[in-house]
Structures are given as structure tokens and as C-alpha cells.
Design a protein around this motif. Structure first.
Motif, PDB file in Angstrom:
ATOM      1  N   ARG A   1       0.829  -1.206   0.000  1.00  0.00           N
ATOM      2  CA  ARG A   1       0.000   0.000   0.000  1.00  0.00           C
ATOM      3  C   ARG A   1       0.864   1.258   0.000  1.00  0.00           C
ATOM      4  O   ARG A   1       1.869   1.330   0.709  1.00  0.00           O
ATOM      5  N   PRO A   2       0.470   2.279  -0.766  1.00  0.00           N
ATOM      6  CA  PRO A   2       1.257   3.522  -0.799  1.00  0.00           C
ATOM      7  C   PRO A   2       1.163   4.298   0.508  1.00  0.00           C
ATOM      8  O   PRO A   2       0.287   4.039   1.345  1.00  0.00           O
ATOM      9  N   LEU A   3       2.054   5.240   0.673  1.00  0.00           N
ATOM     10  CA  LEU A   3       2.096   6.054   1.883  1.00  0.00           C
ATOM     11  C   LEU A   3       0.820   6.872   2.041  1.00  0.00           C
ATOM     12  O   LEU A   3       0.161   7.219   1.045  1.00  0.00           O
ATOM     13  N   PRO A   4       0.466   7.226   3.280  1.00  0.00           N
ATOM     14  CA  PRO A   4      -0.779   7.962   3.532  1.00  0.00           C
ATOM     15  C   PRO A   4      -0.886   9.287   2.781  1.00  0.00           C
ATOM     16  O   PRO A   4      -1.975   9.676   2.372  1.00  0.00           O
ATOM     17  N   ASP A   5       0.245   9.986   2.599  1.00  0.00           N
ATOM     18  CA  ASP A   5       0.149  11.277   1.924  1.00  0.00           C
ATOM     19  C   ASP A   5      -0.077  11.143   0.420  1.00  0.00           C
ATOM     20  O   ASP A   5      -0.249  12.138  -0.282  1.00  0.00           O
ATOM     21  N   ILE A   6      -0.099   9.903  -0.076  1.00  0.00           N
ATOM     22  CA  ILE A   6      -0.481   9.668  -1.468  1.00  0.00           C
ATOM     23  C   ILE A   6      -1.961   9.314  -1.555  1.00  0.00           C
ATOM     24  O   ILE A   6      -2.679   9.811  -2.426  1.00  0.00           O
TER      25      ILE A   6
ATOM     26  N   LEU B   1     -11.515   8.926  -3.332  1.00  0.00           N
ATOM     27  CA  LEU B   1     -10.254   8.525  -2.735  1.00  0.00           C
ATOM     28  C   LEU B   1     -10.297   7.056  -2.301  1.00  0.00           C
ATOM     29  O   LEU B   1     -11.345   6.538  -1.922  1.00  0.00           O
ATOM     30  N   PRO B   2      -9.156   6.372  -2.330  1.00  0.00           N
ATOM     31  CA  PRO B   2      -9.093   4.972  -1.916  1.00  0.00           C
ATOM     32  C   PRO B   2      -9.148   4.854  -0.401  1.00  0.00           C
ATOM     33  O   PRO B   2      -9.115   5.862   0.314  1.00  0.00           O
ATOM     34  N   PRO B   3      -9.224   3.630   0.127  1.00  0.00           N
ATOM     35  CA  PRO B   3      -9.181   3.450   1.586  1.00  0.00           C
ATOM     36  C   PRO B   3      -7.925   4.089   2.177  1.00  0.00           C
ATOM     37  O   PRO B   3      -6.847   4.042   1.573  1.00  0.00           O
ATOM     38  N   ALA B   4      -8.070   4.685   3.353  1.00  0.00           N
ATOM     39  CA  ALA B   4      -6.933   5.326   4.005  1.00  0.00           C
ATOM     40  C   ALA B   4      -5.858   4.303   4.349  1.00  0.00           C
ATOM     41  O   ALA B   4      -6.158   3.180   4.754  1.00  0.00           O
ATOM     42  N   THR B   5      -4.602   4.694   4.184  1.00  0.00           N
ATOM     43  CA  THR B   5      -3.489   3.836   4.586  1.00  0.00           C
ATOM     44  C   THR B   5      -2.740   4.434   5.774  1.00  0.00           C
ATOM     45  O   THR B   5      -1.648   3.982   6.115  1.00  0.00           O
ATOM     46  N   GLY B   6      -3.308   5.475   6.391  1.00  0.00           N
ATOM     47  CA  GLY B   6      -2.664   6.110   7.534  1.00  0.00           C
ATOM     48  C   GLY B   6      -3.644   6.372   8.652  1.00  0.00           C
ATOM     49  O   GLY B   6      -4.859   6.504   8.435  1.00  0.00           O
ATOM     50  N   TRP B   7      -3.120   6.433   9.867  1.00  0.00           N
ATOM     51  CA  TRP B   7      -3.929   6.702  11.058  1.00  0.00           C
ATOM     52  C   TRP B   7      -3.051   7.420  12.061  1.00  0.00           C
ATOM     53  O   TRP B   7      -1.853   7.125  12.187  1.00  0.00           O
ATOM     54  N   ILE B   8      -3.615   8.414  12.770  1.00  0.00           N
ATOM     55  CA  ILE B   8      -2.848   9.215  13.724  1.00  0.00           C
ATOM     56  C   ILE B   8      -3.550   9.201  15.073  1.00  0.00           C
ATOM     57  O   ILE B   8      -4.770   9.417  15.157  1.00  0.00           O
TER      58      ILE B   8
END
Length: 458
Positions: A296-301, A317-324
Motif C-alpha cells: 500500500r502507498p504512503l498515507p500522503d499519497i 479517494l481509496p481506503p486510508a493507509t494512515g492513522w494518527i
């Protein structure tokens, strides 16, 4: 524009360009502007930009499509981002490892391969076109810039797959492409083109000279990219190694992006990315990419913050790959050993089922993070623990999780940052680096939040 595009905050200085490229001087007005309705002036400006800023020597045909450098550069930089997501754990994204791309419909300018190889020394291209003039002119430009070792130009057979095969000698075959790219014609027919022009409220601010085959393709760009999707699926059936290829395309219409994303979703392709390139006040282009393996690509992509996607594409947009996780209101958040504590508790609980490491990435400031991978997927779930306790996971066809396949794999990276660049808020961020199910990622984030809160509350 892309955040790394040099023209985003530094527009071209036409006077300096004319001084470094004399051919442009005769098209420069007294107020240091260029008439963008003059095809020869536009070609001269493009040639000057490529010459001065990228050491690319071209002579463009005024009756063919003249690429806008900043716009084409956006696409190349975005492709770099996608590929760098795969090499995140390497400290050298411009290493000597060859990267191979396929440019479908390279045109007379061969702009994408020329830019790509100037920006990344390890990039190589197969450039194809169905037009004889485009193939011969592109090949001459490759030779003119001494890039024959990196760029091979071929005439494509319209009856074959868009992705090859192509005769590339012993150095490469189309089965090992890292990415493909194209900028297909926008329109489906002359009537479609004329109707589009009639809808414009104000006259075009720049003139676009092009051959019919550069502007029109049966079914338009949606049909072209749909064909790409179908052929990429067929390639995967024949060779699973093609699952790691990024298939990408530029699009000229927002409606086309909507149709393409819907087509990807209908086919169950959730690992995709979209981009929006804003050129000046009036020009917008979009890009789409997809792949079949779990990386999976980085969240900022997938969910960029700079610049924020427009409202028009947020639903695409695709499913998120980042979480904070905000740590500002938790005790112990400023403990600089928090990352080590997170790694320790995860090894204690999941070390038998996960590969866990602490790594460092060298950039402007050294970034420390945890990288992890579980071939068995959701090993933190109650169901998995229940199956493990009963020792029946390898013996029953009826227990969920009893048959482990590579598609269940799950990978992640965990960062603990004391402060963000814009605020004084300590935080933990997670990158979903591998997997097929967004729900598993959400579950992992919930589990991690619980473990961190246990740590910082002590």
C-alpha cells in the motif's frame, strides 16, 4: 501542482529563458510575455524550459501536440512518490537498481521518458506509439539526448495488448515493469471534441495544435483506461508477478476519473491512488493508479494533506493507509522511549506471529519507526486467540482463519513523533504498508491505541 514541482512557487522567468535559449527571444513581447495562442511560441517556450531546467535538448513539431512541462512534471513526480512508497525502508531511493517503466503513446516529444530519466538515473523506459511520425521523432530525440541506454522506442501494434510484449533485448521484458503510464486522447470523436469546445465560456488562453490521433481515440479516455484495466487483470491471470506493477494514466476530465474509479471498485480493486494536478487558475488534470499486490502507498499519497484534494474528488479517494493518534492529553507521551516500549509490548504479545523490527530512515532528521508483518493477518483478534488456544486452526475447514493464505498478510509501520511540523502535538502515526482488507487495518489501529494508552497511563 505537485509539492516538489519547482514551478509551483517559482514561475518561469521568460527573460532568463530567452537569454539561455535564443530561439525563444523572437517570441518574447516587450512586457516579457509570450502569446500562448501561437503554436511556434509555445513550442519554443517548452524547448527553452526543458533545455534550461532539465538539460533536455528537443526540437518540437509545431503541428503536433506540444507538452506543457509543469503539467507533465506533476505526473512524473507523483509516479516517483508511488515507487518510493515501495522503497521506504531503503535509505537510497535513487539507487542503482534499475526501475523500468512503459510509456504508452509517447508522442513526438517523448516527454515522459526524457523527464523521468533526467530526474532519476536508474529509471529506464520502453516508449511506444502506433504512429510512425511519433515513433521516428521520439527515437531521434532519445538519440539527441544520449539516452539510448535508458529509453527504447518501439512502434506498437494496435491489435496487441497495450502492455506488450516488446522486443527489449536481454536487458528487460514487459513482465517485469515497475510502472506503466499514458496520457490518452481525451475525446471519442470529432463531434465530441467540437462539443467540448462549444461548452467553454471563454476562449482558450493557449492554442493546442495536434494531429487527430493525438486528440481522439474510440470511446475516449474512459474506454482507453478501461481497456488498460481489463488487460492488466488478464496479465495478472497469466503471470502473478505483474501484481506488483503500478498501472497509471493521466486523465483530462473529472467525469472520466469518476468512471475509472467506479470501474476499479466494481472489479474489487481497492489498492489504487488518485491525484489532482492544478495548473494555474484554469487547467486541471487528474491521474489514477492501481495495482494488485498487497503493498500500500504512503498515507500522503492516498489521502494527501498538501494540497488537500478538492471536494469533487474526495468521494473517489481509496481506503486510508494512515492513522494518527493524538498523544497530547496522555501521561508519558513525551517519553522518548515510547517507541521502544510499543515494540516491547507487541513482541511480548504477538512476537510468535509477527516479524517486528525497529528501523531508522535517514532524511533531514533521522526517523525511527517500527516495521511489522504478519503472514497470518489479524493475529490480535479474539477469534485468532481462541483458535490458537483450542489448537484447531490447522485442522478444521470450518473455523475462520484456519486456512492461511498469502492474501491474509498484514504489514505496517509505526512512528512516534514528539512534535509535528505545524503544531506542538505529540502523536503516534501508523502506515498500513501491506494487506487487502481496510477493516483489518482499522482493527489494528484500535488494538494499538489500547496498548499505547496502557503504556502512557503507567
Amino acid at each position: 501542482m505537485h509539492v516538489r514541482n519547482p514551478y509551483a512557487h517559482n514561475p518561469p522567468d521568460f527573460r532568463a529563458l530567452a537569454e539561455s535559449y535564443s530561439k525563444l527571444a523572437k517570441f518574447l513581447h516587450d512586457d516579457m510575455t509570450v502569446d500562448f495562442t501561437d503554436p511556434e511560441a509555445v513550442c519554443a517556450l517548452t524547448e527553452a524550459l526543458l533545455h534550461k531546467d532539465f538539460d533536455i535538448d528537443v526540437e518540437l513539431l509545431p503541428d503536433r501536440l506540444c507538452p506543457r512541462v509543469a503539467n507533465r512534471l506533476n505526473y512524473i513526480l507523483w509516479l516517483q512518490d508511488l515507487l518510493d512508497s515501495d522503497s521506504f525502508d531503503s535509505n537510497d531511493t535513487n539507487s542503482s537498481k534499475p526501475i523500468w517503466g512503459l510509456d504508452i503513446g509517447t508522442g513526438t516529444s517523448c516527454i515522459y521518458p526524457l523527464l523521468g530519466c533526467r530526474l532519476r538515473r536508474n529509471w529506464h523506459f520502453i516508449a511506444t506509439d502506433v504512429d510512425d511520425v511519433a515513433v521516428s521523432t521520439a527515437a531521434k530525440l532519445v538519440s539527441r539526448n544520449n539516452l539510448m541506454e535508458q529509453i527504447s522506442v518501439f512502434k506498437a501494434d494496435p491489435g496487441n495488448s497495450l502492455f506488450g510484449p516488446h522486443a527489449c533485448g536481454d536487458s528487460h521484458t514487459s513482465q517485469h515493469l515497475h510502472f506503466t503510464m499514458c496520457n490518452p486522447p481525451f475525446y471519442s470523436s470529432s463531434a465530441d471534441y467540437n462539443a467540448s469546445q462549444a461548452l467553454k465560456v471563454t476562449p482558450a488562453r493557449s492554442f493546442t495544435s495536434a494531429a487527430p490521433e493525438e486528440m481522439i481515440t474510440p470511446g475516449g479516455e474512459v474506454a482507453f483506461v478501461t481497456r488498460m484495466i481489463n488487460e492488466s487483470i488478464e496479465m495478472l491471470r497469466n503471470d502473478v508477478n505483474t501484481g506488483s506493477t503500478w498501472y497509471t494514466s493521466m486523465l483530462g476530465k473529472l467525469d472520466s476519473l469518476k468512471d475509472v474509479v467506479n470501474s476499479l471498485r466494481k472489479r474489487g480493486i481497492s489498492n489504487y491512488a488518485v491525484a489532482e494536478f492544478i495548473q494555474g487558475q484554469f487547467t486541471r488534470r487528474w491521474a489514477v493508479a492501481w495495482r494488485f499486490d498487497g503493498r500500500r502507498p504512503l498515507p500522503d499519497i492516498t489521502r494527501p494533506l498538501d494540497p488537500l484534494p478538492s471536494t469533487a474528488i474526495r468521494g473517489l479517494l481509496p481506503p486510508a493507509t494512515g492513522w494518527i493518534l493524538d498523544l497530547s492529553h496522555t501521561h508519558g507521551a513525551n517519553d522518548d522511549r515510547l517507541l521502544d516500549k510499543v515494540l516491547s509490548i507487541m513482541k511480548d504479545e504477538f512476537g510468535d506471529f509477527m516479524k517486528l523490527e525497529r528501523l531508522s530512515k535517514l532524511n533531514c532528521e533521522t526517523t525511527h519507526y517500527i516495521t511489522g508483518y504478519s503472514q497470518q493477518g489479524n493475529v490480535w483478534s479474539r477469534n485468532f486467540r481462541r483458535n490458537k488456544k483450542r489448537k484447531i486452526e490447522e485442522h478444521s475447514d470450518h473455523v475462520e482463519g484456519s486456512r492461511i493464505s498469502e492474501s491474509t498478510g498484514f504489514g505496517f509501520r509505526i512512528f512516534v513523533e514528539q512534535y509535528t511540523s505545524n503544531t506542538d502535538i505529540p502523536q503516534c502515526s501508523v502506515h498500513w504498508s501491506y494487506g487487502s482488507d481496510p477493516i483489518v487495518f482499522e482493527s489494528f489501529c484500535g488494538m494499538l491505541k489500547d496498548r499505547i494508552q496502557r503504556i502512557v497511563s503507567k
